[in-house]
Design an enzyme around this catalytic site. Structure first.
Site, PDB file in Angstrom:
ATOM      1  N   ARG A   1      50.827  31.252  32.347  1.00 16.00           N
ATOM      2  CA  ARG A   1      51.029  32.686  33.925  1.00 16.00           C
ATOM      3  C   ARG A   1      52.083  32.455  35.322  1.00 16.00           C
ATOM      4  NH1 ARG A   1      44.613  32.175  34.757  1.00 16.00           N
ATOM      5  NH2 ARG A   1      44.738  32.894  36.747  1.00 16.00           N
TER       6      ARG A   1
ATOM      7  N   TYR B   1      53.776  35.675  36.305  1.00 17.30           N
ATOM      8  CA  TYR B   1      52.906  36.192  37.924  1.00 17.30           C
ATOM      9  C   TYR B   1      53.027  34.835  38.775  1.00 17.30           C
ATOM     10  CZ  TYR B   1      48.714  37.917  40.577  1.00 17.30           C
ATOM     11  OH  TYR B   1      48.350  38.453  41.855  1.00 17.30           O
TER      12      TYR B   1
ATOM     13  N   GLU C   1      55.115  32.409  39.502  1.00 10.15           N
ATOM     14  CA  GLU C   1      56.397  31.952  39.966  1.00 10.15           C
ATOM     15  C   GLU C   1      57.306  33.242  39.953  1.00 10.15           C
ATOM     16  OE1 GLU C   1      58.140  29.136  40.078  1.00 10.15           O
ATOM     17  OE2 GLU C   1      57.082  27.943  39.405  1.00 10.15           O
ATOM     18  N   GLY C   2      56.565  34.617  39.955  1.00  9.55           N
ATOM     19  CA  GLY C   2      57.609  36.291  40.130  1.00  9.55           C
ATOM     20  C   GLY C   2      56.756  36.079  41.776  1.00  9.55           C
TER      21      GLY C   2
ATOM     22  N   ASN D   1      40.881  35.424  45.018  1.00 13.44           N
ATOM     23  CA  ASN D   1      39.992  36.209  44.077  1.00 13.44           C
ATOM     24  C   ASN D   1      39.465  37.173  45.654  1.00 13.44           C
ATOM     25  OD1 ASN D   1      40.992  33.828  43.109  1.00 13.44           O
ATOM     26  ND2 ASN D   1      39.223  34.879  41.001  1.00 13.44           N
TER      27      ASN D   1
ATOM     28  N   ARG E   1      39.730  26.780  43.130  1.00 12.64           N
ATOM     29  CA  ARG E   1      40.446  27.839  43.431  1.00 12.64           C
ATOM     30  C   ARG E   1      39.672  27.685  44.925  1.00 12.64           C
ATOM     31  NH1 ARG E   1      42.975  32.429  41.079  1.00 12.64           N
ATOM     32  NH2 ARG E   1      44.283  31.188  40.186  1.00 12.64           N
TER      33      ARG E   1
HETATM   34  P1  NAD Z   1      45.842  46.663  41.286  1.00 17.21           P
HETATM   35  O1  NAD Z   1      46.206  45.886  39.272  1.00 17.21           O
HETATM   36  O2  NAD Z   1      43.943  47.426  40.552  1.00 17.21           O
HETATM   37  O3  NAD Z   1      46.670  46.796  41.158  1.00 17.21           O
HETATM   38  C1  NAD Z   1      48.318  46.874  41.102  1.00 17.21           C
HETATM   39  C2  NAD Z   1      48.793  48.121  41.363  1.00 17.21           C
HETATM   40  O4  NAD Z   1      50.477  48.114  41.817  1.00 17.21           O
HETATM   41  C3  NAD Z   1      48.231  49.031  39.980  1.00 17.21           C
HETATM   42  O5  NAD Z   1      47.867  50.784  40.462  1.00 17.21           O
HETATM   43  C4  NAD Z   1      49.346  49.469  39.338  1.00 17.21           C
HETATM   44  O6  NAD Z   1      49.341  50.153  38.299  1.00 17.21           O
HETATM   45  C5  NAD Z   1      50.649  49.078  39.858  1.00 17.21           C
HETATM   46  N1  NAD Z   1      52.155  48.542  39.672  1.00 17.21           N
HETATM   47  C6  NAD Z   1      52.109  47.967  38.587  1.00 17.21           C
HETATM   48  N2  NAD Z   1      53.590  47.685  38.579  1.00 17.21           N
HETATM   49  C7  NAD Z   1      54.051  48.334  38.845  1.00 17.21           C
HETATM   50  C8  NAD Z   1      55.430  48.766  39.079  1.00 17.21           C
HETATM   51  N3  NAD Z   1      56.222  48.317  38.613  1.00 17.21           N
HETATM   52  N4  NAD Z   1      56.009  50.196  39.798  1.00 17.21           N
HETATM   53  C9  NAD Z   1      54.584  50.523  40.146  1.00 17.21           C
HETATM   54  N5  NAD Z   1      53.680  50.308  40.420  1.00 17.21           N
HETATM   55  C10 NAD Z   1      52.768  49.084  40.004  1.00 17.21           C
HETATM   56  O7  NAD Z   1      45.557  45.188  41.625  1.00 17.21           O
HETATM   57  P2  NAD Z   1      44.667  44.594  42.545  1.00 17.21           P
HETATM   58  O8  NAD Z   1      43.790  43.822  42.656  1.00 17.21           O
HETATM   59  O9  NAD Z   1      44.757  45.794  42.996  1.00 17.21           O
HETATM   60  O10 NAD Z   1      46.278  43.800  43.401  1.00 17.21           O
HETATM   61  C11 NAD Z   1      46.903  44.440  44.285  1.00 17.21           C
HETATM   62  C12 NAD Z   1      48.021  43.974  45.249  1.00 17.21           C
HETATM   63  O11 NAD Z   1      47.134  42.360  45.311  1.00 17.21           O
HETATM   64  C13 NAD Z   1      48.887  42.931  43.906  1.00 17.21           C
HETATM   65  O12 NAD Z   1      49.819  42.100  44.219  1.00 17.21           O
HETATM   66  C14 NAD Z   1      48.003  41.537  43.842  1.00 17.21           C
HETATM   67  O13 NAD Z   1      48.876  40.624  42.969  1.00 17.21           O
HETATM   68  C15 NAD Z   1      47.402  41.536  44.708  1.00 17.21           C
HETATM   69  N6  NAD Z   1      45.944  40.018  44.742  1.00 17.21           N
HETATM   70  C16 NAD Z   1      45.368  40.813  44.126  1.00 17.21           C
HETATM   71  C17 NAD Z   1      44.101  39.494  43.984  1.00 17.21           C
HETATM   72  C18 NAD Z   1      42.762  40.296  43.399  1.00 17.21           C
HETATM   73  O14 NAD Z   1      42.145  38.914  43.812  1.00 17.21           O
HETATM   74  N7  NAD Z   1      42.324  41.873  43.664  1.00 17.21           N
HETATM   75  C19 NAD Z   1      44.497  38.249  44.467  1.00 17.21           C
HETATM   76  C20 NAD Z   1      45.397  37.916  44.408  1.00 17.21           C
HETATM   77  C21 NAD Z   1      46.769  39.152  44.778  1.00 17.21           C
HETATM   78  N1  UDP Z   2      36.805  34.377  33.033  1.00 12.19           N
HETATM   79  C1  UDP Z   2      35.623  34.254  32.551  1.00 12.19           C
HETATM   80  N2  UDP Z   2      34.939  35.486  31.718  1.00 12.19           N
HETATM   81  C2  UDP Z   2      35.727  36.314  31.541  1.00 12.19           C
HETATM   82  C3  UDP Z   2      36.723  36.531  32.518  1.00 12.19           C
HETATM   83  C4  UDP Z   2      37.504  35.352  33.306  1.00 12.19           C
HETATM   84  O1  UDP Z   2      35.028  32.902  31.975  1.00 12.19           O
HETATM   85  O2  UDP Z   2      35.507  37.291  30.801  1.00 12.19           O
HETATM   86  C5  UDP Z   2      37.265  32.842  34.239  1.00 12.19           C
HETATM   87  C6  UDP Z   2      38.573  32.903  34.011  1.00 12.19           C
HETATM   88  O3  UDP Z   2      38.833  32.124  32.540  1.00 12.19           O
HETATM   89  C7  UDP Z   2      38.937  32.057  35.011  1.00 12.19           C
HETATM   90  C8  UDP Z   2      37.603  32.629  36.015  1.00 12.19           C
HETATM   91  O4  UDP Z   2      37.148  32.677  35.746  1.00 12.19           O
HETATM   92  O5  UDP Z   2      38.825  30.590  34.827  1.00 12.19           O
HETATM   93  C9  UDP Z   2      37.947  33.527  36.989  1.00 12.19           C
HETATM   94  O6  UDP Z   2      38.886  34.675  35.710  1.00 12.19           O
HETATM   95  P1  UDP Z   2      39.993  35.990  36.549  1.00 12.19           P
HETATM   96  O7  UDP Z   2      40.564  36.339  35.638  1.00 12.19           O
HETATM   97  O8  UDP Z   2      38.616  36.457  37.499  1.00 12.19           O
HETATM   98  O9  UDP Z   2      40.877  35.377  37.902  1.00 12.19           O
HETATM   99  P2  UDP Z   2      41.547  34.339  37.859  1.00 12.19           P
HETATM  100  O10 UDP Z   2      41.756  33.115  37.028  1.00 12.19           O
HETATM  101  O11 UDP Z   2      43.437  34.992  38.434  1.00 12.19           O
HETATM  102  O12 UDP Z   2      41.232  34.028  39.474  1.00 12.19           O
END
Ligand code: NAD
Ligand code: UDP
Length: 323
Positions: A142, A145, A147-148, A174, A278
């Site tokens: 992980r 992501y 550390e990035g 989430n 979390r």
């Molecule tokens: P997503 O994968 O639906 O959206 C990410 C978008 O970025 C996609 O449309 C993808 O095509 C685009 N993308 C990826 N790499 C790219 C690149 N190199 N150049 C241009 N476009 C690129 O995910 P999301 O859930 O909509 O997440 C959006 C942002 O919010 C992300 O930065 C994610 O880390 C952050 N985030 C989301 C959640 C969540 O629960 N959804 C939680 C924490 C952080």
């Molecule tokens: N998870 C699960 N079944 C699935 C997909 C995910 O039990 O089909 C678990 C996963 O191992 C984690 C939690 O659900 O403990 C949330 O996973 P998700 O990938 O949605 O988000 P993140 O781990 O990044 O919070």
């Protein structure tokens, strides 16, 4: 007043909702995306509308636009997506954020960085306040992501200190809702897709690990409110729903709402470094932007399930084999 706004990752799950909301408020929106983890389907209804432009581009390469605000959301967000090409994930976080900040420096724009609860790793403080520095493995699956995104936060604050760029760092927890990619492998999309198809819901580990789930509309509200805060406010700020559920409870909710006789089973062990708990401390969000989610998980799941029932799965291709 109408603004010119760049949303990187604007075709994704969160990004497409954000673009919609910014357009509804009368802004001019440029959506930049390479469509790695999304499809044009998410923004098809916006293409051709007056104030919306889609640019297919990768944020690891530079870009120039005359804009007032930048929301930097471009980054694969689901574990199966960001682990597929981890080196690219790291480049996307770091170079993408640097390119947004470089652009902001040239045109004087304000930048909001979509950071994540993952920067807390497998937290030993619960719930997590912004002051907690986290418990993150630097060398695990992980890490690309986590550390990035941590490095992206660092770059944001270095550009603030060195170049006085106006920044906002938001740590998103989430989030779920319509337009999650049905094959992103995240827990909400997997469980709903499986339940609707009458398949077994796949729990990883014993299902006792917890997450807190925020409905997308409420999260997008929060992002827009953070962007509108005074320049002195930089974050980091947590946005997420503080009501916590175990993954097993989530599965049970989904099965109850979908109906039918879908089974729940432990499909595989907990993935390496999967956080055991979390939950956001949102005291700062309440104070700074008067924000707190109100939608129950049941209501949010009903809306999300209703959307999943309308989509044609044959129109979606899995971005990676990991779902
Ligand atoms: P997503 O994968 O639906 O959206 C990410 C978008 O970025 C996609 O449309 C993808 O095509 C685009 N993308 C990826 N790499 C790219 C690149 N190199 N150049 C241009 N476009 C690129 O995910 P999301 O859930 O909509 O997440 C959006 C942002 O919010 C992300 O930065 C994610 O880390 C952050 N985030 C989301 C959640 C969540 O629960 N959804 C939680 C924490 C952080
Ligand atoms: N998870 C699960 N079944 C699935 C997909 C995910 O039990 O089909 C678990 C996963 O191992 C984690 C939690 O659900 O403990 C949330 O996973 P998700 O990938 O949605 O988000 P993140 O781990 O990044 O919070």
């Amino acid at each position: 007043m109408s603004k010119r706004i760049l949303v990187t990752g604007g075709a994704g799950f969160l990004g497409s909702h954000l673009c919609e909301r910014l357009l509804e408020a009368g802004n001019d929106v440029i959506c930049l995306d390479n469509l790695f983890t999304s499809q044009k389907l998410n923004i098809a209804h916006l293409i051709g509308t007056k104030s919306f432009e889609f640019v297919r581009h990768d944020v690891t390469e530079g870009f120039k636009f005359e804009v007032d605000e930048i929301y930097n959301l471009a980054c694969p967000a689901a574990p199966g997506h960001y682990q597929y090409n981890p080196i690219k994930t790291m480049k996307t976080s770091i170079l993408g954020t640097m390119h947004c900040l470089g652009l902001a420096k040239r045109v004087g724009a304000k930048v909001l960085q979509a950071s994540t609860s993952e920067i807390y790793g497998d937290p030993s403080v619960h719930p997590q306040p912004e002051s907690y520095w986290g418990n993150v493995n630097t060398i695990g699956p992980r890490s690309c992501y986590d550390e990035g995104k941590r490095a992206a936060e660092t770059i944001m604050f270095d550009y603030l200190r060195q170049h006085k760029i106006r920044i906002k760092v938001v740590r998103i927890f989430n989030t779920y809702g319509p337009r999650m990619h049905p094959y992103d492998g995240r827990v909400v999309s997997n469980f709903i897709r499986q339940a609707v198809a009458g398949e077994t819901l796949t729990i990883y580990g014993d299902g006792e690990q917890s997450r807190s789930f925020c409905y997308v509309d409420e999260l997008v509200d929060g992002l827009i409110k953070v962007m509108a805060t005074a320049d002195e406010f930089t974050g980091p700020i947590n946005l997420g729903n503080p009501v916590e559920f175990t993954i097993r409870q989530l599965a049970e909710h989904v099965v109850k709402i979908v109906g039918g006789d879908a089974r729940i089973e432990v499909a595989r062990p907990l993935p390496q470094d999967d956080p055991k708990q979390r939950c956001p401390d949102i005291t700062l969000a309440k104070k700074m932007i008067g924000w707190a989610p109100t939608m129950s998980l049941e209501e949010g799941l009903k809306r999300t399930i209703a959307w999943f029932r309308t989509i044609d799965l044959t129109q979606y291709h899995a971005p990676t084999p990991n779902y």
